[in-house]
Write a protein that holds these residues in place. Structure first.
Motif: not given
Length: 410
Positions: A73-82, A277-282
Motif C-alpha cells: 500500500n504505497f504512499s507518494r513517497d514510497e512511489r518516488e522511491r520505487l 524537493e531535496q536529494y535523498e539516499a538511493s
C-alpha cells in the motif's frame, strides 16, 4: 469483480529475460534465473530504504518470463522511491561495472603506470599520498606496493610535508560528481594537489581541473560512461541547468555515470525527491554476497528459506491446464491472497485483486490441482457443502477470474 482492492498495488520492477536479469546472471557468474532473481531481491531487501516500505513484499516468477514486483500500500513517497529504483535498474541493465578485487588490482596497476608516465619515478618519491575513506584506502594500499612508496609517504590527510615533499596525491576508488573530493579538499591547505580516482567520468576530471587552481591533475585509471546526453536528448541542456541549480556548489559536474560497484562497497547514489524537493539516499543494487559493506551492514539478517530470501515469494504454475496467466503474480498477505496482472513494461503500478475466505481457498486449490474437477474434490474435503453448490460457486469464481485475465486454460 467484487473482491477488487484499490488500496493495494503492485509495482513491476523486472520484466522479461533481458536487461537487468542478464546483467545479474553475468555479474553473479551463475546461469540460473531463479538465483539471479533471488540475488536482486536480496540486494533490494537489505537496503535501509526497504525498511521504510511498510508491509511491502517482493514477489517473483521465473516462468514463462521472469517477473519481479513489489506488493504494498504505497504512499507518494514510497512511489518516488520505487520509481527511482526502477530508473536505477534501467541504468544497471544498460551499462554497469562490477569491479572484483582482480579487476581493481588491474585498474590500480594502470593508474600506477599513468602516474609514472606523467611525473616520473623520481618525482613520485617526493609526493605524499592520502586517500578518501574508505574505498580510497584499499586502492592506495595497492598503489603503495606498485609504486614502492615509503611508509612516510602515506598520510591520513594534511600532508605536513616540508621541502622534501612537493605535492599531495589524493586517491579514491571512484568519483561520480566530485562532492566527496570537494569536501576533502576543503580540509587541507596543500598548494599542489593531484586527484586520482580509480574510476571517474572524463568530463568530471576536466571540470575539477578547471575549477580548482590547486589541482594540477585529475587522473583516473578508467573512464565512466555518461548516460545523460542520450537519455535526455534535446532536453539535455535544460536538464543540466536544473541539475546545477539543485546541486549548487556541492559537486563539479552534472551527468549520469554508469552504475559501478566494487567487491568492498557500492558507492552511495542519490536521487531528487520531487515531493521533498531535496536529494535523498538511493538504492544499492549489489547483493551482499558480492559486497563486503553490504554483507556487514545489511538491513535484514542473512536468511534463506525454501521460498526465497528475506521475504521474496516465488510463485509457480501448477499442473494445469487451468493456471495463472503469464503476467500474473500473487502473494498471501495475512489470511488473504493479493493477485495482480502486471502491465507491460516497467515503472508501472497496477491495482490488486483481493481473495479472502472461501475465494482464497478456491484460488489455492485451482492452482494446486489444475482442473475444476480436481479442485472441487479437494475443496469438498475442507467444506461441508453440497457438491452441486460448490461446483456452481467454483465455476463462477473461475469464470470471473478468466474474464479478468487472471486465470487461463492451456
Amino acid at each position: 469483480m467484487r473482491s477488487f482492492l484499490v488500496s493495494l498495488d503492485a509495482a513491476l520492477l523486472i520484466d522479461g529475460r533481458g536487461g537487468v536479469l542478464d546483467s545479474y546472471l553475468s555479474m553473479t557468474r551463475h546461469d540460473d534465473e531463479r538465483f539471479a532473481l533471488m540475488s536482486l531481491a536480496k540486494a533490494i531487501s537489505t537496503n535501509p530504504l526497504w525498511t521504510k516500505m511498510d508491509s511491502a513484499c517482493l514477489v517473483g516468477r521465473v516462468h514463462p518470463a521472469p517477473l519481479l514486483a513489489v506488493f504494498g500500500n504505497f504512499s507518494r513517497d514510497e512511489r518516488e522511491r520505487l520509481y527511482d529504483l526502477s530508473t536505477l535498474l534501467h541504468r544497471f541493465a544498460d551499462r554497469h561495472r562490477y569491479i572484483d578485487y582482480f579487476a581493481a588490482e588491474a585498474a590500480a596497476d594502470n593508474l600506477a603506470k599513468m602516474l609514472m608516465m606523467r611525473f616520473g619515478k623520481e618525482a613520485l618519491m617526493h609526493f605524499r599520498f592520502t586517500a578518501i575513506p574508505r574505498g580510497g584506502w584499499i586502492v592506495l594500499g595497492m598503489l603503495s606496493y606498485m609504486l614502492d612508496l615509503r611508509p612516510e609517504q602515506l598520510v591520513t590527510g594534511r600532508s605536513e610535508g616540508g621541502p622534501d615533499f612537493e605535492a599531495l596525491v589524493i586517491v579514491d576508488d571512484c568519483a561520480l560528481s566530485g562532492v566527496r573530493f570537494r569536501q576533502f579538499l576543503g580540509k587541507i591547505d596543500d598548494a599542489r594537489v593531484i586527484f586520482c580516482p580509480l574510476f571517474a567520468p572524463a568530463e568530471l576530471c576536466r571540470a575539477i581541473e578547471e575549477a580548482e587552481p590547486r589541482v594540477e591533475a585529475c587522473i583516473s585509471a578508467e573512464d565512466l560512461y555518461d548516460f545523460a546526453p542520450e537519455r535526455f536528448g534535446e532536453g539535455y541542456s535544460r536538464w543540466c541547468a536544473t541539475q546545477r541549480e539543485r546541486m549548487g556548489r556541492y559537486g563539479y559536474w552534472d551527468g549520469i555515470p554508469e552504475h559501478i560497484a566494487f567487491s568492498w562497497c557500492e558507492p552511495q547514489t542519490k536521487y531528487w525527491n520531487t515531493e521533498t524537493e531535496q536529494y535523498e539516499a538511493s538504492w544499492n543494487l549489489i547483493p551482499p554476497h558480492l559486497s563486503l559493506k553490504q554483507r556487514y551492514s545489511a538491513a535484514n539478517p542473512e536468511r534463506a528459506d525454501e521460498g526465497g530470501y528475506d521475504g521474496l515469494t516465488f510463485v509457480a504454475d501448477g499442473p494445469g491446464p487451468l493456471r495463472a496467466a503469464d503476467r500474473v503474480l500473487w502473494t498471501q498477505i495475512d489470511s488473504e491472497i493479493a493477485v495482480a496482472r502486471m502491465p507491460e513494461g516497467t515503472s508501472q503500478t497496477t491495482p490488486c485483486f483481493r481473495l479472502e475466505g472461501t475465494a482464497a481457498d478456491m484460488w489455492r486449490c485451482v492452482l494446486e490441482q489444475g482442473t475444476l474437477d480436481a479442485a472441487e474434490a479437494a475443496l469438498l474435503l475442507r467444506y461441508d457443502v453440497e457438491p452441486a453448490t460448490l461446483r456452481h460457486d467454483l465455476a463462477a469464481f473461475v469464470s470471473d477470474l478468466e474474464n479478468n485475465g487472471i486465470l487461463t486454460r492451456r
